[in-house]
Motif scaffolding. Sequence first.
Motif, short mmCIF file in Angstrom:
data_model
loop_
_atom_site.label_atom_id
_atom_site.label_comp_id
_atom_site.label_asym_id
_atom_site.label_seq_id
_atom_site.Cartn_x
_atom_site.Cartn_y
_atom_site.Cartn_z
N SER A 87 -45.79 -62.14 -53.21
CA SER A 87 -44.69 -61.22 -53.53
C SER A 87 -45.12 -60.02 -54.34
CB SER A 87 -43.59 -61.97 -54.29
OG SER A 87 -44.04 -62.34 -55.60
N ALA A 141 -43.36 -59.95 -57.85
CA ALA A 141 -41.89 -59.95 -57.99
C ALA A 141 -41.39 -61.35 -58.35
CB ALA A 141 -41.24 -59.46 -56.71
N TYR A 142 -42.07 -62.37 -57.83
CA TYR A 142 -41.76 -63.76 -58.18
C TYR A 142 -42.77 -64.22 -59.21
CZ TYR A 142 -41.43 -68.84 -57.82
OH TYR A 142 -41.29 -70.17 -58.10
N THR A 168 -31.15 -63.97 -60.85
CA THR A 168 -32.50 -63.62 -60.41
C THR A 168 -32.98 -62.42 -61.22
OG1 THR A 168 -32.00 -64.36 -58.16
CG2 THR A 168 -33.94 -62.97 -58.46
N SER A 220 -35.95 -59.74 -62.25
CA SER A 220 -37.16 -59.13 -61.72
C SER A 220 -38.28 -59.22 -62.75
CB SER A 220 -36.90 -57.67 -61.36
OG SER A 220 -38.13 -57.00 -61.07
N SER A 228 -39.41 -55.36 -63.43
CA SER A 228 -38.61 -54.46 -64.27
C SER A 228 -38.14 -55.11 -65.56
CB SER A 228 -37.40 -53.96 -63.49
OG SER A 228 -36.45 -55.01 -63.31
N ALA A 268 -32.33 -58.58 -61.06
CA ALA A 268 -32.70 -57.91 -59.82
C ALA A 268 -31.46 -57.41 -59.09
CB ALA A 268 -33.50 -58.86 -58.94
N THR A 274 -30.87 -56.06 -56.04
CA THR A 274 -31.39 -55.76 -54.71
C THR A 274 -30.27 -55.82 -53.69
OG1 THR A 274 -31.88 -58.06 -54.03
CG2 THR A 274 -33.49 -56.96 -55.44
N ALA A 328 -35.62 -61.41 -55.27
CA ALA A 328 -36.15 -60.51 -56.28
C ALA A 328 -36.76 -59.26 -55.67
CB ALA A 328 -37.20 -61.23 -57.12
N SER A 329 -37.18 -59.33 -54.41
CA SER A 329 -37.92 -58.24 -53.79
C SER A 329 -37.04 -57.23 -53.06
CB SER A 329 -38.95 -58.80 -52.79
OG SER A 329 -39.87 -59.65 -53.45
#
Length: 333
Positions: free
Chosen positions: A99, A102-103, A255, A257, A260, A264, A266, A290-291
């Motif tokens: 990822s 991100a994870y 979730t 990130s 950041s 998240a 997204t 998360a992505s």
Amino acid sequence: MRRTVTLLLLWLILLSGCHKEAPYRSAEGLIFGTLYRITYQADEDLSDQINEALQEVNHVANPFDSTSMLYAVNNNLSMTVDSTFYAIYSVARRVYEQSGGAYDVTIAPLVNAWGFGFEEGYSLTQVQVDSLLELVGMDKVSCTPAELTKETPSMELDFASVAKGYASDLVGARLRRAGVTNYLVEIGGEIAYSGRNPRGAAWRIGISKPDLDSLGLSQELQEVIDLPGERGGVATSGNYRNFKVTPEGRLYGHTISALSGYPAETDILSATVLAPTCAEADALATAFMASGYEGSEAMRKQLSSDVSYLLFVSSGDSLAFTPISSPSFPQSH
């Protein structure tokens, strides 16, 4: 002649008895603060083996249990780990790399600060987020089957996104060791399965519509699929069941990130993943969340061909969404 016929009938009765199929049994209860439901075909009750597997993972990965291995690691009481801890960590590490970070299971300090762990949570400033991000990064920890090391003692791990999936796999493995070939193990929505259901057909599951429902009362299904192959795992991640509302009325999901430091935001409302193991599916579902869709498309290229997914991608500010699936994901009924 009569004696011969009698012996033949007796032999046929014995043969028919030998071929009688074992019954399907069920087990259910609470573990990791959530429900588990297990259906399996066996001649005998295997509750002891099931409970042993569940408690093994609980002892390793429950951060709220002061006797667990993860609690000891997070509180620097002991860095000694075992093969189960290492197996969970290894799945998380692989998905972390796939990822692009991100994870990340070292995100525990941020999870707590945003109110999804031990703490109530509060509004964080950018300075506070940046400070906590210094404690995040799987590149700052290393693990062997015997020991974990951290770059900074204040770092903590959070296995919530992979432990239930691993536990489902472990229960399945213990059932197979006992000779079971047909089972479905579901822990908090994360599923490990093998063989066929009591009707002799493929195991069938429903995928919930992503409605905001913190109590989990909504049972409306968006998709119903047959689980493919002889064995595998499936997991779904979504922010619509675990979220918080700020005093200003703003919603943010659980979730976080790892890039950041913020929840998240997204365009993916829900991610369902099919993989060879439930632990992998569990971690990947969180990684997709998360992505975001673009990040997930980039990540998809690094995944093996036996991983498939269904994403509910937001169409705008509302809960309107578009289902997007990989070519090999099962068609809905």
